[in-house]
Motif scaffolding. Structure first.
Motif, short mmCIF file in Angstrom:
data_model
loop_
_atom_site.label_atom_id
_atom_site.label_comp_id
_atom_site.label_asym_id
_atom_site.label_seq_id
_atom_site.Cartn_x
_atom_site.Cartn_y
_atom_site.Cartn_z
N GLN A 170 7.72 7.38 0.19
CA GLN A 170 8.28 6.62 0.90
C GLN A 170 8.92 6.86 2.80
OE1 GLN A 170 9.16 3.58 -0.84
NE2 GLN A 170 8.15 4.03 -2.39
N THR A 171 10.08 7.56 2.51
CA THR A 171 10.65 8.42 3.13
C THR A 171 9.82 9.21 4.76
OG1 THR A 171 12.82 8.28 2.04
CG2 THR A 171 13.11 9.56 4.70
N LYS A 172 8.72 9.95 4.25
CA LYS A 172 8.14 10.96 4.66
C LYS A 172 7.12 9.67 5.35
CE LYS A 172 8.39 14.96 2.28
NZ LYS A 172 7.58 15.87 1.38
N MET A 173 6.34 8.71 4.78
CA MET A 173 5.88 7.85 5.80
C MET A 173 6.42 7.13 6.70
SD MET A 173 3.97 6.09 2.46
CE MET A 173 2.61 7.17 1.06
N PHE A 174 7.53 6.37 6.29
CA PHE A 174 8.56 5.77 7.85
C PHE A 174 8.67 6.81 9.12
CE2 PHE A 174 8.99 2.38 4.68
CZ PHE A 174 9.04 1.35 5.15
N LYS A 175 9.22 8.06 8.89
CA LYS A 175 9.03 9.14 9.55
C LYS A 175 7.90 9.07 10.58
CE LYS A 175 11.67 13.67 10.26
NZ LYS A 175 10.17 13.80 12.01
N VAL A 176 6.73 9.40 9.85
CA VAL A 176 5.58 9.22 11.16
C VAL A 176 5.04 7.75 11.35
CG1 VAL A 176 2.48 9.31 10.76
CG2 VAL A 176 4.16 10.26 9.57
N VAL A 177 6.08 6.89 11.29
CA VAL A 177 6.10 6.00 11.96
C VAL A 177 6.60 5.40 12.77
CG1 VAL A 177 6.55 3.24 12.21
CG2 VAL A 177 5.07 4.17 10.04
N LEU A 178 7.61 6.40 12.68
CA LEU A 178 9.00 5.79 13.90
C LEU A 178 9.24 7.67 14.57
CD1 LEU A 178 12.37 6.79 11.29
CD2 LEU A 178 11.85 5.41 12.77
N ASP A 179 7.90 8.59 14.33
CA ASP A 179 6.94 8.82 15.34
C ASP A 179 6.91 8.64 16.21
OD1 ASP A 179 9.26 11.46 14.30
OD2 ASP A 179 8.11 12.10 13.02
N ASP A 180 5.85 7.85 15.64
CA ASP A 180 4.54 7.04 16.62
C ASP A 180 5.37 6.23 17.29
OD1 ASP A 180 2.13 6.19 17.27
OD2 ASP A 180 2.52 4.78 16.69
N ASP A 181 6.77 6.11 16.89
CA ASP A 181 7.02 4.25 17.78
C ASP A 181 7.53 5.07 19.03
OD1 ASP A 181 8.11 1.24 17.80
OD2 ASP A 181 9.51 2.61 18.09
N ARG A 182 8.42 6.19 18.77
CA ARG A 182 9.32 6.83 20.17
C ARG A 182 8.71 7.15 20.74
NH1 ARG A 182 12.22 12.35 18.95
NH2 ARG A 182 13.49 12.24 20.85
N TRP A 196 1.41 -1.03 0.10
CA TRP A 196 -0.11 -0.14 -0.18
C TRP A 196 1.53 1.46 0.12
CZ3 TRP A 196 -0.54 3.91 3.09
CH2 TRP A 196 -1.76 4.65 2.74
N MET A 197 2.24 1.33 0.68
CA MET A 197 2.84 2.53 1.02
C MET A 197 3.58 2.69 -0.33
SD MET A 197 4.51 1.71 4.91
CE MET A 197 5.59 3.44 4.65
N ARG A 198 4.17 1.63 -0.86
CA ARG A 198 4.49 1.96 -2.39
C ARG A 198 3.14 2.61 -3.92
NH1 ARG A 198 6.77 -3.09 -1.32
NH2 ARG A 198 5.45 -4.45 -2.83
N GLU A 199 1.96 1.75 -3.63
CA GLU A 199 0.94 1.91 -4.24
C GLU A 199 0.47 3.46 -3.82
OE1 GLU A 199 -3.08 0.93 -6.02
OE2 GLU A 199 -2.49 -0.13 -4.63
N ASN A 200 0.71 3.89 -2.60
CA ASN A 200 0.30 5.48 -2.65
C ASN A 200 1.44 6.46 -2.27
OD1 ASN A 200 -2.87 5.48 -1.48
ND2 ASN A 200 -1.84 3.91 -0.63
#
Length: 332
Positions: A288-300, A276-280
């Protein structure tokens, strides 16, 4: 058969020349089966003696009477060459005798013997193949498969954790590196299946280890959870892989989806989210980097002591992992 040498080749050429010189006269020099006397030399001699068919034995044609001794001499020379050549090839006495007999056999007999011999050789080859032991993977190659499986699973370029894709990546590396595998093993279905089965096994085991690490990382109070850097170090422990920021981002997504789907569907749901992330993102790396940054911030914000949180600087991927990433990043 002993290996050939330059001396062998020279001797072959010399003997072949001798055999050519000793060959019988061509058919055109002797009467054929359709001649009046049926090709019988004795018949022609009798006719000349009786004076019924031209000059007698004292005529200029008496050289025809010498054809029989010439043919006998030629056959003797061929037999001599056959024996000499067979002996030179270190054949057994019984085999030398077979070669001599073969040299004077009619053409049809020779063809039958050759065909029967080829069939016998084929039977011997089949027997050897049947008697060969089953292929077994060496311990060193099996260890390499384990290391490569982990290297593939921690590659931030991996597009799916389950299915045939990780196995294809692993087997492509095996075909390139070879290790101690026999040449052409991928062309032998039964032997290559052994390699493929072990590759799939190590990938399955790697996923199981990662899932246990994820489960342990959320088992306690969220404040006591390891931050993503500490968790990532556990992922690459005892491997040749390097912990990088993109890998940490991938692991944060794993932890997020393990909390959402901790059961048997975990890896399938994770693969769906990656797709889904690749498609969107339309394949755009920055998106994709920005999407992963959101996930990193949420994990933090959810795991560990936020004040204690530190993220590693961009690490330099070592040569081993870089080679793995190159294969993983290539379309299968």
């Amino acid at each position: 058969m002993p290996p050939r040498s330059d001396a062998d080749s020279e001797f072959d050429a010399m003997l072949s020349a001798a055999a050519l010189a000793a060959s019988p006269l061509p058919p055109s020099s002797s009467p054929g089966p359709n001649s009046p006397d049926g090709g019988n030399i004795n018949s022609r001699k009798r006719q000349r003696v009786d004076g019924a068919d031209g000059p007698g034995p004292d005529s200029d044609n008496e050289e025809e009477d010498d054809e029989l001794p010439i043919q006998l001499t030629a056959n003797k020379n061929v037999l001599g060459f056959a024996k000499q050549y067979a002996t030179h090839k270190c054949l057994r006495p019984s085999q030398v005798a077979e070669v001599e007999a073969f040299a004077v056999d009619p053409i049809v007999t020779r063809q039958i013997k050759l065909f029967a011999t080829l069939l016998g050789v084929g039977n011997c080859v089949d027997t050897i193949r049947t008697a060969a032991p089953d292929f077994k993977l060496s311990s060193s190659t099996d260890k390499n498969l384990h290391q490569l499986a982990i290297g593939i699973l921690v590659s931030p370029l991996l597009r799916a954790y389950k299915g045939s894709l990780p196995t294809k990546h692993l087997l492509n590396i095996v075909k390139k590196k070879r290790f101690d595998l026999p040449a052409g093993i991928e062309l032998i279905s039964s032997d290559w299946a052994v390699v493929k089965t072990r590759a799939e096994y190590h990938l399955t085991q790697g996923r199981a280890v990662f899932k246990k690490l994820l489960k342990a990382s959320v088992a306690d109070n969220p404040k006591n959870h390891p931050n993503i850097f500490a968790l990532g170090q556990r992922f690459v422990k005892d491997t040749d892989s390097t912990l990088t920021t993109p890998l940490c981002a991938q692991i944060t997504l794993m932890r997020k989806y393990f909390l959402l789907h901790p059961g048997d569907l975990f890896w399938d749901k994770l693969d769906d989210r990656l797709a889904w992330m690749r498609e969107n993102s339309g394949g755009d790396t920055n998106k994709q980097t920005k999407m992963f940054k959101v996930v990193l911030d949420d994990d933090r914000n959810k795991h560990g002591n936020k004040a204690d949180y530190s993220m590693l600087d961009d690490a330099v991927v070592d040569e081993w992992q870089s080679e793995v990433d190159t294969v993983v990043g290539t379309a299968a």
